[in-house]
Design an enzyme around this catalytic site. Structure first.
Site, PDB file in Angstrom:
ATOM      1  N   CYS A 108       5.333 -22.036  27.359  1.00  0.00           N
ATOM      2  CA  CYS A 108       5.635 -22.925  28.482  1.00  0.00           C
ATOM      3  C   CYS A 108       6.925 -22.458  29.151  1.00  0.00           C
ATOM      4  CB  CYS A 108       5.781 -24.351  27.979  1.00  0.00           C
ATOM      5  SG  CYS A 108       7.257 -24.557  26.981  1.00  0.00           S
ATOM      6  N   GLU A 402       7.531  -4.117  -1.095  1.00  0.00           N
ATOM      7  CA  GLU A 402       8.776  -4.863  -1.365  1.00  0.00           C
ATOM      8  C   GLU A 402       9.984  -4.052  -0.898  1.00  0.00           C
ATOM      9  OE1 GLU A 402       6.389  -3.964  -3.415  1.00  0.00           O
ATOM     10  OE2 GLU A 402       6.284  -5.181  -5.219  1.00  0.00           O
TER      11      GLU A 402
HETATM   12  O1  LIG Z   1       5.053  -3.262  -6.438  1.00  0.00           O
HETATM   13  C1  LIG Z   1       4.278  -2.488  -5.831  1.00  0.00           C
HETATM   14  C2  LIG Z   1       3.385  -1.679  -6.500  1.00  0.00           C
HETATM   15  C3  LIG Z   1       2.638  -0.793  -5.782  1.00  0.00           C
HETATM   16  N1  LIG Z   1       2.732  -0.708  -4.452  1.00  0.00           N
HETATM   17  C4  LIG Z   1       1.949   0.271  -3.713  1.00  0.00           C
HETATM   18  C5  LIG Z   1       2.500   1.664  -3.832  1.00  0.00           C
HETATM   19  C6  LIG Z   1       1.277   2.494  -3.724  1.00  0.00           C
HETATM   20  O2  LIG Z   1       0.973   2.710  -2.358  1.00  0.00           O
HETATM   21  C7  LIG Z   1       0.165   1.648  -4.306  1.00  0.00           C
HETATM   22  C8  LIG Z   1      -0.191   2.040  -5.735  1.00  0.00           C
HETATM   23  O3  LIG Z   1      -1.270   1.281  -6.099  1.00  0.00           O
HETATM   24  P1  LIG Z   1      -1.940   1.348  -7.548  1.00  0.00           P
HETATM   25  O4  LIG Z   1      -0.982   1.018  -8.620  1.00  0.00           O
HETATM   26  O5  LIG Z   1      -3.174   0.506  -7.483  1.00  0.00           O
HETATM   27  O6  LIG Z   1      -2.305   2.860  -7.751  1.00  0.00           O
HETATM   28  P2  LIG Z   1      -3.514   3.700  -7.215  1.00  0.00           P
HETATM   29  O7  LIG Z   1      -3.330   5.031  -7.853  1.00  0.00           O
HETATM   30  O8  LIG Z   1      -3.535   3.654  -5.743  1.00  0.00           O
HETATM   31  O9  LIG Z   1      -4.860   3.018  -7.725  1.00  0.00           O
HETATM   32  P3  LIG Z   1      -5.525   2.956  -9.213  1.00  0.00           P
HETATM   33  O10 LIG Z   1      -5.435   1.494  -9.565  1.00  0.00           O
HETATM   34  O11 LIG Z   1      -6.927   3.420  -9.042  1.00  0.00           O
HETATM   35  O12 LIG Z   1      -4.738   3.837 -10.147  1.00  0.00           O
HETATM   36  O13 LIG Z   1       0.638   0.313  -4.252  1.00  0.00           O
HETATM   37  C9  LIG Z   1       3.586  -1.522  -3.767  1.00  0.00           C
HETATM   38  O14 LIG Z   1       3.646  -1.487  -2.548  1.00  0.00           O
HETATM   39  N2  LIG Z   1       4.335  -2.422  -4.465  1.00  0.00           N
END
Ligand SMILES: O=c1ccn([C@H]2C[C@H](O)[C@@H](COP(=O)(O)OP(=O)(O)OP(=O)(O)O)O2)c(=O)[nH]1
Length: 479
Positions: A108, A402
């Protein structure tokens, strides 16, 4: 004809959401403009904790303040202040200068004159009913075209005129920011919401419940509610509103249909995300979860600064907590990680209510996981733990959600205030010490990966004595 088109669009969408969609390769991302637009719509829906008398002609309005591509403020109008006034008050002229504002309605004149004066460079708005409603003056039949006795109220007409003058007065552009969604994004969001850790927990706790059916029901009801707030079902009526807002460029087809379908797509996306967190029997609670792993032996000795264990009253209502984790979920859809999106939002709790719609809460920062600022596409490794060559994995390059929220915070926190972190995935061991050192007092999150050690990334510390109270998504404990 119009209603048929809309119902057909909805039928197509619900058929799509029932397919076994699986993303191939890089996941589709939300573009910046759509993320900020979605956050502004969602802010408008911030839970009202007190019943207020509100002027039926002035509709609640959400606002996202963006500077240098980063969110600096999330606001909603409240019992005392319009949302633009609220933003000027919180950020001051110096804070708003050079920023872009995303409003959930066309603001507005009371808001626009203040933000223009503060030196914002662009004002974006959602092209539905404006903040001073042009629809609420219509009769109970919500007659489509403005005409004697059924058009906008005199108040709305005066406001429309004033906004047009402010728009024409050489200030910042006041425009619509919608973009078409990336191909596959609606299906991807649907899949993520339906299979999130939050939904998984609901299904685990209520195995008799058909999870897909629950999700569909929730989605339908959120879609109805959100459509009532943000869409104008009748095409003729929408065209009349756009004309009143000076948006003649959108009034003819195909532009009108494109605009309406982009609006519908974004509202549907919001409905899907919202459906992924059904509060019915679940919420964020401190009580120890049955899935809690035992803390590692070297952490098991209680240190003197450990936060009290067991149930403690949460600092915000479940509705507010859910709202904030949905903000984080929306941010996660802008991830640069090729596989997993994480979103984080940090709110501080002031001593006094600021008179706006978020009460005592004010935004400190928000972010999602991404490669360092300024990096080029595929400049850094993108592989995950499954790849045997650790030199080619992403973990040493990605900035966590974070970490981005803390790095690019828009406000400092007064000592002694509560600092609430809402993050879509359990914080990892790299983030836990940062969160603690930053003075976060409460972490609202999921249990995703809690207790896992995946080599280059581990999640062991969160359940240990980290300091902040941990509120994870679980079934309401019996008191
Ligand atoms: O506190 C956190 C923890 C992780 N991440 C992000 C970082 C990274 O980009 C992704 C990692 O994700 P994950 O732990 O799931 O690992 P992955 O290798 O992508 O997958 P998988 O679960 O198959 O190992 O998450 C954050 O942003 N904050």
């Amino acid at each position: 004809m119009e209603t048929e088109n809309l119902s057909e669009a909805r039928r197509t969408q619900s058929r799509e959401t029932q397919t076994d969609y699986r993303p191939q390769g890089q996941v589709p991302r939300l573009c910046q403009a759509n993320l900020f637009t979605l956050l502004s719509l969602w802010m408008e829906r911030f839970p009202r904790e007190t019943s207020e008398d509100h002027d039926p002609v002035v509709r609640p309005c959400g606002l996202v303040v963006v500077r240098g591509g980063r969110v600096r403020g999330l606001h909603v109008s409240g019992p005392l202040l319009h949302v633009g006034q609220e933003a000027v008050l919180r950020h001051g002229g110096a804070g708003l200068e050079g920023s872009q504002l995303y409003f959930s309605r066309r603001p507005c004149s009371a808001c626009l004159k203040m933000v223009v004066n503060a030196g914002v460079i662009q004002v974006f708005f959602w092209p539905g009913d404006p903040e001073v409603s042009v629809l609420s003056g219509r009769g109970a039949d919500r007659s489509p075209a403005p005409g004697p006795g059924v058009g906008p109220s005199p108040e709305a007409l005066l406001d429309l005129g004033a906004v047009e003058r402010l728009r024409a007065g050489g200030g910042p552009p006041v425009v619509v920011a919608l973009r078409p969604l990336a191909p596959g994004l609606p299906q991807y969001v649907d899949l993520k919401a339906r299979t999130s850790d939050f939904m998984e927990r609901v299904q685990e706790d209520q195995p008799e419940q058909d999870g897909d059916e629950l999700f569909r029901r929730q989605r339908r009801s959120h879609l109805q509610e959100l459509s009532r707030a943000f869409l104008i079902p009748c095409e003729r009526e929408h065209r009349a509103v756009l004309e009143l807002l000076g948006l003649e460029a959108f009034c003819q087809d195909p532009d009108l249909s494109t605009l309406r379908s982009s609006m519908l797509q974004l509202v549907e996306l919001l409905a899907s995300v919202s459906a992924g967190l059904p509060l019915l029997h679940h919420g964020f609670y401190c009580a120890a979860s049955p899935r809690d792993p035992a803390p590692p032996a070297w952490l098991s000795k209680e240190s003197p600064d450990v936060a009290p264990r067991g149930p403690v009253p949460p600092p915000v209502s479940q509705a507010v907590a859910r709202h904030c984790i949905i903000q984080a979920t929306l941010l996660a859809f802008r991830t640069e990680d090729p596989k997993v999106g994480v979103g984080a939002v940090i709110w501080a709790q002031a001593e006094l209510d600021g008179g706006d719609g978020t009460g005592r809460l004010y935004l400190v920062g928000c972010g999602y996981n991404a490669y360092p600022v300024g990096s080029q596409y595929a400049q850094y490794p993108q592989l995950d733990t499954k790849h045997p060559d650790r030199g080619r994995t992403k973990y040493r390059y990605i900035i966590h959600a974070e970490q981005n929220a803390l790095t690019f915070r828009s406000r400092e926190v007064c000592p002694g205030q509560r600092l609430l972190l809402f993050v879509t995935k359990c914080p990892c061991d790299e983030c836990v010490p940062l969160i603690r050192a930053a003075g976060v007092t409460h972490v609202f999150t999921s249990d995703q990966d809690a207790g896992k050690d995946k080599g280059d990334i581990s999640y062991l510390l969160f359940r240990g004595p980290i300091g902040p109270s941990r509120l994870t998504w679980q079934k309401r404990p019996l008191l």
